[in-house]
Design an enzyme around this catalytic site. Structure first.
Site, short mmCIF file in Angstrom:
data_model
loop_
_atom_site.label_atom_id
_atom_site.label_comp_id
_atom_site.label_asym_id
_atom_site.label_seq_id
_atom_site.Cartn_x
_atom_site.Cartn_y
_atom_site.Cartn_z
N GLY A 70 0.81 -1.21 0.00
CA GLY A 70 0.00 0.00 0.00
C GLY A 70 0.84 1.26 0.00
O GLY A 70 2.08 1.21 0.07
N SER A 77 3.80 -0.07 9.34
CA SER A 77 4.74 -0.29 10.44
C SER A 77 4.02 -0.35 11.79
O SER A 77 4.42 -1.10 12.69
CB SER A 77 5.81 0.81 10.46
OG SER A 77 5.20 2.09 10.62
N SER A 522 -4.85 11.80 -18.21
CA SER A 522 -5.73 12.91 -17.86
C SER A 522 -5.56 14.11 -18.77
O SER A 522 -6.33 15.07 -18.68
CB SER A 522 -5.50 13.32 -16.40
OG SER A 522 -4.18 13.81 -16.22
N LYS A 565 -5.54 20.16 -8.92
CA LYS A 565 -5.45 20.76 -10.26
C LYS A 565 -6.21 22.08 -10.32
O LYS A 565 -5.72 23.06 -10.89
CB LYS A 565 -5.99 19.78 -11.30
CG LYS A 565 -5.13 18.54 -11.50
CD LYS A 565 -5.75 17.58 -12.49
CE LYS A 565 -4.87 16.37 -12.72
NZ LYS A 565 -5.46 15.40 -13.67
#
Length: 645
Positions: A70, A77, A522, A565
């Site tokens: 991930g 941890s 994109s 953005k």
């Protein structure tokens, strides 16, 4: 300082659907994060990773290996440390290394109950000191006798020579008792929980154990082989948990040896450097029965030894760490508890009042980049909490308030965000940023830098008659594979709109200022708009920026990082931003940008062209749009004018 209530803070919206404060706190009567109880066990402090927590609980009981994949900062941890707390209680062992009288290069390994090792080594040292003292006393008496005899017989010179010879002979010919003292390789306290060893980034010697090099290998000055043996992380984790993050960074050789240690439960220690004298030393097998938790990003799977991964899958679990959790009352309670945990664990910052907790929750929603979700990149959120707390402590206030959180958001900006701002400033200095007027073949696109910063990405297009047998699409700007494919996909729509065969022309597309490269699709809406503008010689509004993925049928598909953005466009001075309609609920921009930019959601490229292009014959342009194939969504009608927000 009295805590500030949210009602006293202007322009603080909780979410884009205007949740009330009572919904945020779910009826909890909290004045500050100090009112929230923090669970004592680590496993209960983990939030948003219910599946991973369930797996860790099961794996701890059965002593199974686990691999967690991930994004960094999602709690890998922390879960590994929690597993060490959950492991069933068992007797820990001390590991001793003894000299081998028969083969000096093959030290003997012995295990004893925890804390017993120190007693054994101490007893051996006491015994060795007694023998040394006894031998020293005998040598001294012999020398005194020789010197006394020399005095009586008046043989002074011969007496001194004989005494020196006897001293040197006995000193270096008799055994060195200290060389027979065993070395305590691994020591444990029986009252402590199972060991947790973080071996992230360890080289082969630190992971697997090593034998130190001895520059004095003879002449009575050499260090005994057993005394040069050093235990590795796999040996120190015996009976506990071995955690390795970024598992793919280990060399194939280290991963293969790690697999052997997992299978056998023992691993001998030898010198890891072939040029060292330690390479000749190899101990008996050293116990290393541990539970391994391997972690990494999604690319860790590609760089992992297949047999090692197979071992984990066959005898354990694989877990994918979530990046977001649903924004529900129950999960908001958990996030508020996370704030209290971070304050408690830091121990140096003041607790957060209600207004500060609301702002942290808003930022968690914003950073999730998903509608109705909270981010689980908690390391980054913890950094924001600590910076806000530092600012509050600097002022000497009793609680951290919303103003400290807002200031922390500015002070703790990522490197990518700072680079984006610097790029925008330099673009203005050199007229690279065009945010007004119209230009043919130039479109302001938008991109994401890192994980939490946006940037304006100008795209320019031009076409020429084909030079070869077939026309080509030439794109520059360090484009990655997905970006290149997205540019090829727009060819179908360009042909459909312009009526021109792209095989008869060479199309050149340039991404301006992409020093770090472009990945993802994109920008495909931006590319299509720029190319159509160039082919049809229709100017493009420069106060408009756009982002979106384009299908071969012209549908505008959702993208990531829409909030960042839009904020980048606002900072650059752009007035209108075109985004996919499916991303509208993902927009959680800062309050200061709300009045600076208009957000225009669209479903189809025709809507983009209608709002971005400025044709001389607008009626003819709209008529051309109507003649195109019917939009599959059935929503857009060019006669309606601008699409509503």
């Amino acid at each position: 300082m009295d805590s500030t209530t949210p009602a006293e803070i202007p322009n603080i919206e909780l979410t884009n659907d205007e949740l009330a404060e009572t919904d945020v706190f779910s009826g909890l009567e909290l004045s500050a994060s100090s009112d929230i109880d923090v669970p004592p066990s680590l496993i209960d402090q983990v939030i948003g990773q219910e599946h991973a927590v369930e797996v860790i609980r099961k794996a701890a009981v059965q002593r199974r290996h686990v691999m967690m994949i991930g994004t960094p900062g999602t709690g890998k941890s922390m879960l590994a440390k929690a597993m060490a707390e959950l492991l069933p209680k068992e007797e820990l062992q001390d590991i001793l290394v003894y000299p081998n009288p028969e083969d000096n290069n093959n030290p003997i390994i012995r295990t004893v109950p925890a804390s017993r090792g120190k007693q054994i080594v101490t007893a051996h040292k006491v015994e060795a000191r007694k023998k040394i003292q006894m031998r020293s006393t005998l040598i001294m008496l012999l020398i005194i006798g020789i010197i006394g005899y020399a005095i009586i017989t008046y043989q002074w010179l011969m007496g001194i020579i004989a005494a020196a010879f006897i001293f040197m002979a006995l000193k270096y010919s008799t055994p060195r008792e200290e060389t027979m003292v065993p070395k305590l390789l691994i020591s444990h306290d029986p009252s402590t929980p199972a060991p947790f060893i973080d071996a992230t980034g360890s080289h082969a010697g630190a992971l697997l154990g090593d034998v130190r090099h001895d520059p004095f290998q003879s002449g009575g000055l050499e260090t005994p082989s057993h005394d040069r043996v050093e235990g590795g992380a796999i040996h120190r984790a015996h009976g506990g948990v071995l955690f390795i993050d970024e598992i793919n960074t280990l060399t194939p050789h280290s991963q293969q040896n790690l697999l052997t240690a997992l299978q056998e439960g023992t691993f001998p220690i030898t010198g890891q450097s072939e040029r060292s004298s330690g390479a000749m030393v190899r101990t008996e097998p050293v116990p290393c029965r541990f539970v391994m938790i391997a972690a990494g990003n999604i690319d860790a799977i590609q760089g992992m030894h297949p047999a090692l991964r197979s071992r984990i899958r066959g005898y354990g679990y694989e877990v994918y760490m979530r990046e977001t959790m649903e924004d529900t009352p129950e999960n908001r309670k958990k996030f508020l508890r996370f704030i209290a945990q971070e304050v408690k664990n830091d121990g140096k910052i003041p607790h957060f009042d209600r207004s500060a907790m609301i702002e942290v929750l808003r930022e968690a929603r914003r950073r999730s980049n998903r509608k109705g979700h909270l981010t689980l990149k908690l390391r980054d959120m913890g950094g924001l909490i600590r910076v806000a707390g530092d600012l509050a402590r600097q002022e000497g206030t009793e609680f951290t308030s919303v103003k400290h959180v807002l200031a922390a958001k500015s002070a703790s900006r990522s490197i990518e965000d700072q680079i984006s701002d610097e790029y925008i400033r330099r673009s203005r200095d050199y007229d690279l940023a065009v945010v007004e007027g119209t230009k043919v073949g130039r479109v302001n696109g938008l991109a994401v830098m890192g994980s939490d910063s946006g940037s304006v990405l100008p795209v320019m297009a031009e076409w020429t008659p084909r030079q070869g047998e077939d026309g080509t699409v030439v794109a520059t700007g360090m484009l990655q594979d997905i970006a290149k494919e997205s540019i090829m996909n727009v060819s179908a729509f360009i042909k459909k709109f312009t009526g021109k065969d792209v095989r008869e022309m060479d199309i050149h597309v340039q991404f301006i200022g992409t020093y770090g490269g472009v990945e993802g699709d994109s920008a495909s809406v931006t590319v299509a708009t720029a190319v159509i503008s160039a082919i049809e010689n229709i100017p493009v509004r420069q106060d408009v920026a756009m982002t979106g993925s384009l299908s071969v049928r012209g549908d505008v598909l959702p993208i990531g990082g829409v909030t960042y953005k839009i904020e980048a466009a606002a900072k650059a001075g752009i007035k209108t931003v075109i985004i996919p309609r499916s991303n509208l609920d993902d927009v959680l921009i800062e309050d200061r940008y709300r009045e600076m930019v208009e957000i225009l959601p669209v479903d189809h490229i025709k809507e983009v062209l209608q709002n971005a292009l400025v044709p001389e014959n607008r009626e003819g342009f709209l008529s051309k749009l109507r003649k195109m194939a019917v939009n599959p969504t059935g929503i857009f009608d060019p006669s309606l004018g601008r699409s509503p927000v």
